[in-house]
Design a protein around this motif. Structure first.
Motif, PDB file in Angstrom:
ATOM      1  N   THR A   1     -10.080  -2.972  13.807  1.00  0.00           N
ATOM      2  CA  THR A   1     -11.056  -3.787  13.095  1.00  0.00           C
ATOM      3  C   THR A   1     -10.326  -4.867  12.296  1.00  0.00           C
ATOM      4  O   THR A   1      -9.251  -4.620  11.765  1.00  0.00           O
ATOM      5  CB  THR A   1     -11.891  -2.892  12.148  1.00  0.00           C
ATOM      6  N   ALA A   2     -10.932  -6.035  12.214  1.00  0.00           N
ATOM      7  CA  ALA A   2     -10.320  -7.145  11.459  1.00  0.00           C
ATOM      8  C   ALA A   2     -10.275  -6.816   9.960  1.00  0.00           C
ATOM      9  O   ALA A   2     -11.123  -6.071   9.450  1.00  0.00           O
ATOM     10  CB  ALA A   2     -11.121  -8.427  11.678  1.00  0.00           C
ATOM     11  N   TRP A   3      -9.297  -7.367   9.259  1.00  0.00           N
ATOM     12  CA  TRP A   3      -9.189  -7.222   7.808  1.00  0.00           C
ATOM     13  C   TRP A   3     -10.344  -7.968   7.143  1.00  0.00           C
ATOM     14  O   TRP A   3     -10.693  -9.068   7.559  1.00  0.00           O
ATOM     15  CB  TRP A   3      -7.874  -7.801   7.288  1.00  0.00           C
ATOM     16  N   THR A   4     -10.908  -7.379   6.095  1.00  0.00           N
ATOM     17  CA  THR A   4     -11.924  -8.061   5.292  1.00  0.00           C
ATOM     18  C   THR A   4     -11.519  -7.982   3.828  1.00  0.00           C
ATOM     19  O   THR A   4     -10.874  -7.019   3.392  1.00  0.00           O
ATOM     20  CB  THR A   4     -13.330  -7.429   5.460  1.00  0.00           C
ATOM     21  N   ALA A   5     -11.885  -8.998   3.068  1.00  0.00           N
ATOM     22  CA  ALA A   5     -11.529  -9.037   1.644  1.00  0.00           C
ATOM     23  C   ALA A   5     -12.333  -8.001   0.876  1.00  0.00           C
ATOM     24  O   ALA A   5     -13.554  -7.943   0.986  1.00  0.00           O
ATOM     25  CB  ALA A   5     -11.776 -10.420   1.077  1.00  0.00           C
ATOM     26  N   LEU A   6     -11.635  -7.176   0.116  1.00  0.00           N
ATOM     27  CA  LEU A   6     -12.263  -6.170  -0.739  1.00  0.00           C
ATOM     28  C   LEU A   6     -12.323  -6.677  -2.175  1.00  0.00           C
ATOM     29  O   LEU A   6     -13.322  -6.515  -2.870  1.00  0.00           O
ATOM     30  CB  LEU A   6     -11.478  -4.862  -0.651  1.00  0.00           C
TER      31      LEU A   6
ATOM     32  N   ASP B   1      -9.143   4.635   4.969  1.00  0.00           N
ATOM     33  CA  ASP B   1      -9.240   3.181   4.897  1.00  0.00           C
ATOM     34  C   ASP B   1      -7.815   2.649   4.868  1.00  0.00           C
ATOM     35  O   ASP B   1      -6.918   3.268   4.289  1.00  0.00           O
ATOM     36  CB  ASP B   1      -9.961   2.727   3.624  1.00  0.00           C
TER      37      ASP B   1
ATOM     38  N   LEU C   1      -7.186  -6.566   0.908  1.00  0.00           N
ATOM     39  CA  LEU C   1      -7.932  -6.533   2.157  1.00  0.00           C
ATOM     40  C   LEU C   1      -8.041  -5.086   2.611  1.00  0.00           C
ATOM     41  O   LEU C   1      -7.170  -4.263   2.306  1.00  0.00           O
ATOM     42  CB  LEU C   1      -7.214  -7.353   3.230  1.00  0.00           C
ATOM     43  N   SER C   2      -9.095  -4.782   3.344  1.00  0.00           N
ATOM     44  CA  SER C   2      -9.231  -3.425   3.863  1.00  0.00           C
ATOM     45  C   SER C   2      -9.817  -3.472   5.269  1.00  0.00           C
ATOM     46  O   SER C   2     -10.390  -4.477   5.692  1.00  0.00           O
ATOM     47  CB  SER C   2     -10.119  -2.580   2.945  1.00  0.00           C
ATOM     48  N   ARG C   3      -9.648  -2.351   5.967  1.00  0.00           N
ATOM     49  CA  ARG C   3     -10.286  -2.151   7.262  1.00  0.00           C
ATOM     50  C   ARG C   3     -10.334  -0.658   7.529  1.00  0.00           C
ATOM     51  O   ARG C   3      -9.485   0.105   7.044  1.00  0.00           O
ATOM     52  CB  ARG C   3      -9.583  -2.922   8.369  1.00  0.00           C
TER      53      ARG C   3
ATOM     54  N   GLU D   1     -10.774 -10.205  -4.598  1.00  0.00           N
ATOM     55  CA  GLU D   1     -10.078 -11.486  -4.548  1.00  0.00           C
ATOM     56  C   GLU D   1      -9.801 -11.991  -5.961  1.00  0.00           C
ATOM     57  O   GLU D   1     -10.350 -11.482  -6.927  1.00  0.00           O
ATOM     58  CB  GLU D   1     -10.920 -12.505  -3.781  1.00  0.00           C
TER      59      GLU D   1
ATOM     60  N   ARG E   1      -4.995 -10.717  -3.442  1.00  0.00           N
ATOM     61  CA  ARG E   1      -6.255 -10.181  -2.953  1.00  0.00           C
ATOM     62  C   ARG E   1      -5.962  -8.894  -2.198  1.00  0.00           C
ATOM     63  O   ARG E   1      -4.868  -8.696  -1.659  1.00  0.00           O
ATOM     64  CB  ARG E   1      -7.013 -11.176  -2.091  1.00  0.00           C
TER      65      ARG E   1
END
Length: 102
Positions: free
Chosen positions: A63-68, A91, A56-58, A70, A54
């Motif tokens: 800032t917390a990592w979020t799934a871009l 990014d 992840l980006s931020r 998966e 997966r």
């Protein structure tokens, strides 16, 4: 051994290398982004058989990592994903192995 032991000194623990499908005794065999890989919004990284990844980006370090993306199946020896446009100048991206395969 321990979960943090790094036999080949490549910065990835032996346990993380097993999970990623890389060789814990070869420093050149490690999950990594391919240098110069982020061009035209394409992200490339080394991959191993029977793995699922997966992205992840931020937008910044605070800032917390979020799934871009998966459930990206491995396509060894490398994977490539075209990223969606971003309004930001910068990014940050991270590749994770979510399944070590069979």
């Amino acid at each position: 051994g321990t979960t943090t032991e790094d036999f080949d000194g490549d910065g990835s623990s032996d346990l993380a290398e097993w999970f990623a499908g890389t060789h814990p005794a070869l420093a050149s065999d490690v999950l990594r982004l391919i240098p110069g890989a982020l061009t035209e919004r394409a992200l490339r990284w080394t991959s191993a058989s029977n793995r699922v990844y997966r992205i992840l980006s931020r937008p910044d370090w605070n800032t917390a990592w979020t799934a871009l993306r998966e459930n990206i199946n491995a396509t060894p020896p490398e994977n490539s994903e075209t990223l969606p446009p971003s309004p930001r100048v910068l990014d940050l991206y991270r590749i994770e192995v979510v399944s070590p395969g069979n």
